[in-house]
Scaffold this active site. Sequence first.
Site, PDB file in Angstrom:
ATOM      1  N   GLY A 135       0.961  -1.318   0.021  1.00 33.66           N
ATOM      2  CA  GLY A 135       0.034  -0.106   0.127  1.00 33.66           C
ATOM      3  C   GLY A 135       0.708   1.186   0.197  1.00 33.66           C
ATOM      4  O   GLY A 135       1.649   1.593  -0.932  1.00 33.66           O
ATOM      5  N   LYS A 206       2.479 -11.363  -2.719  1.00 35.45           N
ATOM      6  CA  LYS A 206       3.449 -10.017  -2.477  1.00 35.45           C
ATOM      7  C   LYS A 206       4.847 -10.513  -2.446  1.00 35.45           C
ATOM      8  O   LYS A 206       5.602  -9.805  -2.878  1.00 35.45           O
ATOM      9  CB  LYS A 206       3.038  -9.297  -1.399  1.00 35.45           C
ATOM     10  CG  LYS A 206       1.792  -8.785  -1.646  1.00 35.45           C
ATOM     11  CD  LYS A 206       0.958  -8.084  -0.260  1.00 35.45           C
ATOM     12  CE  LYS A 206      -0.450  -7.643  -0.499  1.00 35.45           C
ATOM     13  NZ  LYS A 206      -1.001  -7.046   0.761  1.00 35.45           N
ATOM     14  N   GLY A 303      -5.821  -0.140   2.494  1.00 34.52           N
ATOM     15  CA  GLY A 303      -6.813   0.932   2.580  1.00 34.52           C
ATOM     16  C   GLY A 303      -6.784   1.796   1.318  1.00 34.52           C
ATOM     17  O   GLY A 303      -5.824   1.983   0.704  1.00 34.52           O
TER      18      GLY A 303
END
Length: 434
Positions: A135, A206, A303
């Site tokens: 993120g 990831k 987020g």
Amino acid sequence: MKDVNLGIVGLGNVGSGTLTILAENGDEIARKLGFRLNVTAVCSRSVKTKTLPAGLKPRLVTPDWREVVASPDVDVVAELIGGTGTAREVVEAALAAGKSVVTANKELVALEGVALWRQAEANGVTLAMEASVCGGIPIHSVLREGIAGDRIETLFGILNGTSNYILTEIEDHGSDFNAVLAEAQKLGYAEADPTADVDGFDARSKLALLTSLAFGVQLAPADIPTEGIRRISPTDFQYASQLDCTIKLLCSARRVDGGLFVSVRPALLSKRAIMAGVKGAYNAVWSRGTFGADTFYYGRGAGPNPTGVAVVSDLMRVARSLRPEPAHRVPPFAFTSLTESKPLEIGLQKRPWYLRFRITDQPGIIRDLSSILAEHSISIDAVLQLPDLDKHNLPFVITLENSPESAVRLAVEKMGRLPFMVEPPLALPMEKGV
């Protein structure tokens, strides 16, 4: 200088966050670029029910991504759908149309990133993917450019905020896994189907990406040994505390003679390690280089806004590359080519181990367990037992000295068949220096 026009495909959390930043921070972005980023097209299956941020007036609003890709009014496409089905079609079609692509899709890039990169190269455009890992942490840029002069030896990461939130709650409040998971779902940290998060698959994708960036290899995510956190209980944190450790879902990649050890799994981590302090829904990456030694990166792992910042930053980087064309771009995977590779057999790796048992108490248990460990040439470091009145479901722990994982796994499998076992033993590696 001419503005750059954007097509945004996908208006979920990340897409909405991206639009909000482009709308509310548009003037600041223009000051940095010297031109504006204009959202000229947006696409979502539920686009008619979406409210766009004030100030955005795209000329094309459609549920059909093909219209966005085909629009002559779009210079750069942002794929923010997720998954590997339609998302792949969007990216491939945009690259084929000669349009650069920004994506936050770790699953797609982990599986097909190299092929998509080659397609982008063949069409003279850019594939940008900073938002696909961590993120708000610009870890791609760090590995691709910031510490590119170093030779990475070891990389550890806490790459899934949902799992880290759950483990933090279990540790801090002694809560049951299922209760914390339900709370995480209520708060929006976990999906209705939490499998990808709690079973390690999200973190695995990831790690595959970061391994490419750090070591110049192409790993299939399915080749990475992966375990989730479903079996971690408050009892494990009590014993971990006695060992001056915590428990984290650790993604690790270590360079050794002959290749890489790569894994995603819960592990005991010394409380003296910097990564032990990463709490809640935060992510972190620690790397050690031959020349630059240790570096550490920390921030929100997910987020709408943190991930949206990464997407917009990529859009800015791609927009700069359009005017004028740079002589040499930094490759999206840091190396000019990736060597197809597989991780070393994880069973060859030596680590101290934490074994947690639940047993029906009876004489001779330590004797039987010690005998199995001795059969596999494994030495005991310590035996720990907290007070417990339930003799039919009694937890205790054995820690092991540095031992090959293959031998530990064989011993644990044999221990699991002993008649006094309430459940199979839980085996976690112990990491001291992250």
